[in-house]
Scaffold this active site. Structure first.
Site, PDB file in Angstrom:
ATOM      1  CB  THR A   1      10.259  45.803  17.089  1.00 30.03           C
ATOM      2  OG1 THR A   1       9.929  46.727  16.050  1.00 30.03           O
ATOM      3  CG2 THR A   1      10.077  46.463  18.438  1.00 30.03           C
TER       4      THR A   1
ATOM      5  CG  PHE B   1       5.977  47.297  26.376  1.00 33.40           C
ATOM      6  CD1 PHE B   1       6.565  48.389  25.752  1.00 33.40           C
ATOM      7  CD2 PHE B   1       5.071  46.526  25.638  1.00 33.40           C
ATOM      8  CE1 PHE B   1       6.265  48.721  24.443  1.00 33.40           C
ATOM      9  CE2 PHE B   1       4.759  46.851  24.325  1.00 33.40           C
ATOM     10  CZ  PHE B   1       5.365  47.952  23.721  1.00 33.40           C
TER      11      PHE B   1
ATOM     12  NE  ARG C   1      15.734  47.818  16.887  1.00 29.62           N
ATOM     13  CZ  ARG C   1      14.573  48.382  16.599  1.00 29.62           C
ATOM     14  NH1 ARG C   1      13.715  47.774  15.780  1.00 29.62           N
ATOM     15  NH2 ARG C   1      14.248  49.555  17.118  1.00 29.62           N
TER      16      ARG C   1
ATOM     17  NE  ARG D   1      11.375  50.617  11.074  1.00 31.19           N
ATOM     18  CZ  ARG D   1      11.031  50.762  12.358  1.00 31.19           C
ATOM     19  NH1 ARG D   1      11.346  51.851  13.033  1.00 31.19           N
ATOM     20  NH2 ARG D   1      10.381  49.817  12.985  1.00 31.19           N
TER      21      ARG D   1
ATOM     22  CG  HIS E   1      14.380  55.202  17.888  1.00 32.83           C
ATOM     23  ND1 HIS E   1      13.087  54.736  17.970  1.00 32.83           N
ATOM     24  CD2 HIS E   1      14.325  56.339  17.134  1.00 32.83           C
ATOM     25  CE1 HIS E   1      12.284  55.572  17.311  1.00 32.83           C
ATOM     26  NE2 HIS E   1      13.005  56.540  16.795  1.00 32.83           N
TER      27      HIS E   1
ATOM     28  CE  LYS F   1      15.614  51.888  21.342  1.00 34.08           C
ATOM     29  NZ  LYS F   1      14.519  50.877  21.409  1.00 34.08           N
TER      30      LYS F   1
HETATM   31  P1  IDP Z   1      10.537  50.149  16.726  1.00 34.04           P
HETATM   32  O1  IDP Z   1      11.560  50.598  17.755  1.00 34.04           O
HETATM   33  O2  IDP Z   1      11.007  48.953  15.955  1.00 34.04           O
HETATM   34  O3  IDP Z   1      10.048  51.277  15.840  1.00 34.04           O
HETATM   35  P2  IDP Z   1       8.099  50.416  18.320  1.00 34.04           P
HETATM   36  O4  IDP Z   1       6.843  49.630  18.149  1.00 34.04           O
HETATM   37  O5  IDP Z   1       8.089  51.857  17.927  1.00 34.04           O
HETATM   38  O6  IDP Z   1       9.257  49.620  17.547  1.00 34.04           O
HETATM   39  O7  IDP Z   1       8.517  50.273  19.842  1.00 34.04           O
HETATM   40  C1  IDP Z   1       9.452  51.135  20.443  1.00 34.04           C
HETATM   41  C2  IDP Z   1      10.327  50.348  21.391  1.00 34.04           C
HETATM   42  O8  IDP Z   1       9.518  49.781  22.436  1.00 34.04           O
HETATM   43  C3  IDP Z   1      11.016  49.138  20.761  1.00 34.04           C
HETATM   44  O9  IDP Z   1      12.212  49.476  20.067  1.00 34.04           O
HETATM   45  C4  IDP Z   1      11.276  48.264  21.966  1.00 34.04           C
HETATM   46  O10 IDP Z   1      12.420  48.708  22.706  1.00 34.04           O
HETATM   47  C5  IDP Z   1      10.022  48.505  22.813  1.00 34.04           C
HETATM   48  N1  IDP Z   1       8.977  47.511  22.534  1.00 34.04           N
HETATM   49  C6  IDP Z   1       8.151  47.465  21.464  1.00 34.04           C
HETATM   50  N2  IDP Z   1       7.283  46.436  21.545  1.00 34.04           N
HETATM   51  C7  IDP Z   1       7.583  45.808  22.697  1.00 34.04           C
HETATM   52  C8  IDP Z   1       7.013  44.641  23.356  1.00 34.04           C
HETATM   53  O11 IDP Z   1       6.080  43.977  22.874  1.00 34.04           O
HETATM   54  N3  IDP Z   1       7.586  44.296  24.539  1.00 34.04           N
HETATM   55  C9  IDP Z   1       8.608  44.995  25.109  1.00 34.04           C
HETATM   56  N4  IDP Z   1       9.156  46.079  24.543  1.00 34.04           N
HETATM   57  C10 IDP Z   1       8.658  46.481  23.341  1.00 34.04           C
HETATM   58 MG    MG Z   2       9.028  53.004  16.439  1.00 36.65          MG
END
Ligand code: IDP
Ligand code: MG
Length: 168
Positions: free
Chosen positions: A98, A59, A109, A92, A126, A11
């Site tokens: 996350t 968000f 991360r 992962r 990601h 990213k």
């Molecule tokens: P992942 O990237 O671990 O698969 P996802 O739920 O798909 O998680 O969320 C995508 C992206 O959105 C995350 O990597 C993060 O950058 C952002 N994100 C997810 N949940 C939150 C939150 O609760 N607050 C702020 N940003 C979030």
């Molecule tokens: Mg995701």
């Protein structure tokens, strides 16, 4: 054990912090193969499609700005396809949770991510969540010819009168 492909994005925060080398080195521990790689300028359309499962989250708007690079002064991400046995869980696990504050500090991360004062999880990388998402995301970010193995079925068509850019 399944042969899988996964989309990896470094990213904009990862690129700005010069973490590309570190991240690729960490991912090389998986012994997976890189079968596609490129730098992408992320359009709003691509960002929204990629994160469409989060459209209703508070968000979402910040997330779109984040992946488009608006918070880091560089509108690009590095997109890669990793391929091999259990690619998704391997990547992962190395990426970590996350929420970068909750991610194990030895993960990518956990080591390099942060939460901004406005609440955006800047988590550097990601990784597709499962096989279905991986297929959707890889087909969204890559054309068949940009990947050196046949992951998903393809077909050939003749495109007529399509404007393309070539070297002048
Ligand atoms: P992942 O990237 O671990 O698969 P996802 O739920 O798909 O998680 O969320 C995508 C992206 O959105 C995350 O990597 C993060 O950058 C952002 N994100 C997810 N949940 C939150 C939150 O609760 N607050 C702020 N940003 C979030
Ligand atoms: Mg995701």
């Amino acid at each position: 054990m399944a042969i899988q492909a996964t989309l990896i994005l470094i990213k904009p925060d990862g690129l700005k912090k010069s973490l590309t080398g570190n991240i690729l080195t960490r991912l090389s521990e998986t012994k997976l193969e890189i079968v596609g790689a490129k730098i992408v300028r992320v359009s709003r359309e691509l960002a929204e499609e990629h994160y469409k499962h989060l459209k209703d989250k508070p968000f979402f708007e910040d997330l779109i700005k984040y992946i488009q690079g608006e918070f880091h002064g560089r509108r690009k991400v590095m997109a890669l396809v990793y391929w091999g046995e259990d690619a998704i869980s391997k990547c992962r696990t190395l990426a970590g949770a996350t929420n970068p504050e909750e991610a194990d500090p030895t993960t990518i991360r956990g080591a390099y991510g942060r939460i901004t004062t406005s609440g955006v999880y800047e988590n550097v990388i990601h990784v597709s969540a499962n096989e279905k998402e991986a297929e959707r995301e890889i087909k969204l970010w890559f054309k068949p010819d940009e990947i050196i193995v046949n992951i998903y079925p393809t077909k050939e068509i003749i495109e007529k009168e399509k404007k393309v850019r070539i070297w002048a």
